[in-house]
Design a protein around this motif. Structure first.
Motif, short mmCIF file in Angstrom:
data_model
loop_
_atom_site.label_atom_id
_atom_site.label_comp_id
_atom_site.label_asym_id
_atom_site.label_seq_id
_atom_site.Cartn_x
_atom_site.Cartn_y
_atom_site.Cartn_z
N ALA A 175 0.97 -1.31 -0.04
CA ALA A 175 -0.05 0.06 -0.10
C ALA A 175 0.91 1.26 0.00
O ALA A 175 0.64 2.11 -0.77
CB ALA A 175 -0.74 0.01 1.26
N VAL A 176 1.92 1.44 0.77
CA VAL A 176 2.99 2.24 0.74
C VAL A 176 3.58 2.48 -0.45
O VAL A 176 3.60 3.87 -1.10
CB VAL A 176 3.99 2.23 1.79
CG1 VAL A 176 5.22 3.41 1.67
CG2 VAL A 176 3.31 2.24 3.27
N ALA A 177 3.87 1.49 -1.24
CA ALA A 177 4.57 1.70 -2.53
C ALA A 177 3.63 2.24 -3.62
O ALA A 177 3.72 3.05 -4.42
CB ALA A 177 5.08 0.22 -3.07
N ARG A 178 2.35 1.75 -3.45
CA ARG A 178 1.44 2.39 -4.33
C ARG A 178 1.03 3.61 -4.20
O ARG A 178 0.71 4.26 -5.16
CB ARG A 178 0.14 1.39 -4.31
CG ARG A 178 0.29 0.03 -4.81
CD ARG A 178 -1.13 -0.84 -4.64
NE ARG A 178 -1.01 -2.16 -5.45
CZ ARG A 178 -1.99 -3.12 -5.29
NH1 ARG A 178 -3.01 -2.99 -4.30
NH2 ARG A 178 -1.75 -4.26 -5.97
N ALA A 179 0.79 4.19 -2.76
CA ALA A 179 0.64 5.59 -2.58
C ALA A 179 1.80 6.30 -3.18
O ALA A 179 1.59 7.27 -3.81
CB ALA A 179 0.65 5.62 -1.15
N LEU A 180 3.28 5.97 -3.23
CA LEU A 180 4.15 6.82 -3.62
C LEU A 180 4.19 6.58 -5.20
O LEU A 180 4.67 7.51 -5.75
CB LEU A 180 5.46 6.02 -3.10
CG LEU A 180 5.69 6.29 -1.75
CD1 LEU A 180 6.84 5.58 -1.20
CD2 LEU A 180 5.82 7.66 -1.21
N GLU A 183 -1.13 5.99 -6.49
CA GLU A 183 -2.26 5.33 -6.69
C GLU A 183 -2.98 5.86 -5.11
O GLU A 183 -2.34 6.07 -4.24
CB GLU A 183 -2.31 4.04 -6.58
CG GLU A 183 -1.75 3.22 -7.88
CD GLU A 183 -1.67 1.73 -8.03
OE1 GLU A 183 -2.48 1.06 -7.10
OE2 GLU A 183 -0.90 1.25 -8.41
N LYS A 184 -4.35 5.99 -5.13
CA LYS A 184 -5.09 6.40 -4.17
C LYS A 184 -5.16 5.53 -3.05
O LYS A 184 -5.77 4.34 -3.60
CB LYS A 184 -6.35 6.82 -4.63
CG LYS A 184 -7.16 7.54 -3.26
CD LYS A 184 -8.45 8.17 -3.60
CE LYS A 184 -9.33 8.85 -2.49
NZ LYS A 184 -8.55 9.74 -1.75
N GLN A 185 -4.49 5.48 -1.96
CA GLN A 185 -4.47 4.38 -0.95
C GLN A 185 -5.02 4.97 0.27
O GLN A 185 -4.66 6.29 0.89
CB GLN A 185 -3.07 4.15 -0.87
CG GLN A 185 -2.53 3.24 -2.08
CD GLN A 185 -3.26 1.78 -2.43
OE1 GLN A 185 -3.51 0.86 -1.39
NE2 GLN A 185 -3.59 1.60 -3.59
N THR A 186 -5.72 4.09 1.34
CA THR A 186 -5.97 4.57 2.39
C THR A 186 -5.04 4.05 3.32
O THR A 186 -4.78 2.75 3.79
CB THR A 186 -7.50 4.05 2.86
OG1 THR A 186 -8.32 4.78 2.08
CG2 THR A 186 -7.74 4.39 4.30
N PRO A 190 0.92 4.95 10.68
CA PRO A 190 2.30 4.37 10.71
C PRO A 190 2.72 4.24 9.23
O PRO A 190 4.03 4.46 9.00
CB PRO A 190 2.39 2.87 11.40
CG PRO A 190 1.14 3.10 12.33
CD PRO A 190 0.13 4.00 11.74
N GLU A 191 1.73 3.84 8.36
CA GLU A 191 2.09 3.78 6.80
C GLU A 191 2.36 4.92 6.45
O GLU A 191 3.07 5.34 5.37
CB GLU A 191 1.09 3.04 6.24
CG GLU A 191 0.96 1.54 6.49
CD GLU A 191 -0.29 0.76 6.11
OE1 GLU A 191 -0.59 -0.45 6.25
OE2 GLU A 191 -1.27 1.84 5.70
N LYS A 192 1.73 6.19 6.72
CA LYS A 192 1.96 7.52 6.30
C LYS A 192 3.36 8.05 6.58
O LYS A 192 4.16 8.50 5.95
CB LYS A 192 1.05 8.45 6.72
CG LYS A 192 -0.39 8.36 6.29
CD LYS A 192 -1.50 9.25 6.86
CE LYS A 192 -2.75 8.95 6.47
NZ LYS A 192 -4.04 9.94 7.07
N VAL A 193 3.87 7.75 8.01
CA VAL A 193 5.21 7.94 8.26
C VAL A 193 6.19 7.38 7.64
O VAL A 193 7.07 7.86 7.14
CB VAL A 193 5.15 7.62 9.94
CG1 VAL A 193 6.74 7.85 10.25
CG2 VAL A 193 4.33 8.49 10.72
N GLU A 194 5.68 5.87 7.32
CA GLU A 194 6.90 5.43 6.49
C GLU A 194 7.19 5.55 5.07
O GLU A 194 8.17 6.03 4.48
CB GLU A 194 6.48 3.77 6.62
CG GLU A 194 7.31 2.82 5.72
CD GLU A 194 8.71 2.67 6.09
OE1 GLU A 194 9.40 1.96 5.30
OE2 GLU A 194 8.96 3.07 7.20
#
Length: 245
Positions: A175-180, A183-186, A190-194
């Motif tokens: 999800a983190v990789a997709r957001a970066l 791609e729209k991810q929720t 902790p994932e936002k910080v990462e």
């Protein structure tokens, strides 16, 4: 024949312009009667079209409270809204509001959350200080405490898990990789910080990170600076917008 009741017009409301006079004071003047007929026509039209007459008031309530934390009193918010202080008080207590009301408060919030009030008189400055102290005592979250003020859990709340208390928070790397990647991810906090940590390692400026992750710039700046203890990249040091896209 009994005369039709007309309540006295006050600065808190005007005949035929909102529901205070008609609904709360039961005014039967011509303007309020006309307003009531028009409102009922609108209400029935919304019902026929399947539109919501009321929506969740969480975002509205949070915006008012957040404005309090930076010094905007109920009177100041009411003045900007063209309404009364009791109207603002009411919004902080209800569970549902009309969509136009939510839009009105959201508009005021968008204009003010980065512009704290500055009192031009001792009385005004005292009112600002009093409002801030009241909000702090109530434990209300400020504008920078939210990533998404409408949907975020209340600050300080935690998700109960079956693992030990000191267990590392789960991070969905995909999800983190997709957001970066855009791609729209929720993402969880902790994932936002990462995601911010990884983006910083790629020499992305805070503005690029905020745009890519759909986060408030000040939130990205705060996490990067206060939690990750990382220096900021300027736009000149950062990768180009074309490369970031």
């Amino acid at each position: 024949m009994t005369d039709r009741y007309e309540c006295p017009q006050t600065p808190e409301h005007k005949h035929g312009e909102n529901s205070t006079c008609r609904s709360l004071h039961h005014c039967k003047c011509a303007d309020c009667t006309q307003f009531g007929a028009e409102y009922e026509f609108w209400r029935q039209a919304q019902i026929r079209r399947g539109r919501k007459l009321l929506i969740d008031a969480t975002g509205t309530r949070r915006r008012i409270r957040a404005l309090h934390t930076i010094g905007y009193s109920q009177r100041a918010i009411a003045t900007m809204a063209g309404r009364s202080e009791p109207w603002v008080t009411h919004l902080m207590r209800v569970d549902k509001v009309k969509p136009p009301t939510a839009e009105l408060i959201a508009g005021i919030y968008s204009r003010c959350w980065m512009n704290p009030p500055i009192g031009d008189t001792p009385t005004a400055r005292a009112a600002i200080t009093k409002t801030k102290r009241y909000a702090a005592a109530a434990g209300w979250a400020g504008p920078l405490d939210w990533d998404d003020i409408d949907t975020d859990p209340e600050p300080g709340t935690q998700t109960v898990t079956s693992g030990p208390v000191d267990e590392e928070p789960y991070i969905d790397d995909v999800a983190v990789a997709r957001a970066l990647a855009g791609e729209k991810q929720t993402l969880t906090r902790p994932e936002k910080v990462e995601a911010i940590r990884i983006a910083h390692g790629r020499r992305w400026a805070d503005t690029l990170i905020a745009a890519r992750l759909g986060m408030v710039l000040d939130t990205v700046n705060r996490i990067r600076k206060d939690e990750l203890k990382l220096p900021a990249w300027s736009l000149d040091e950062s990768i180009s917008r074309t490369e970031a896209a």
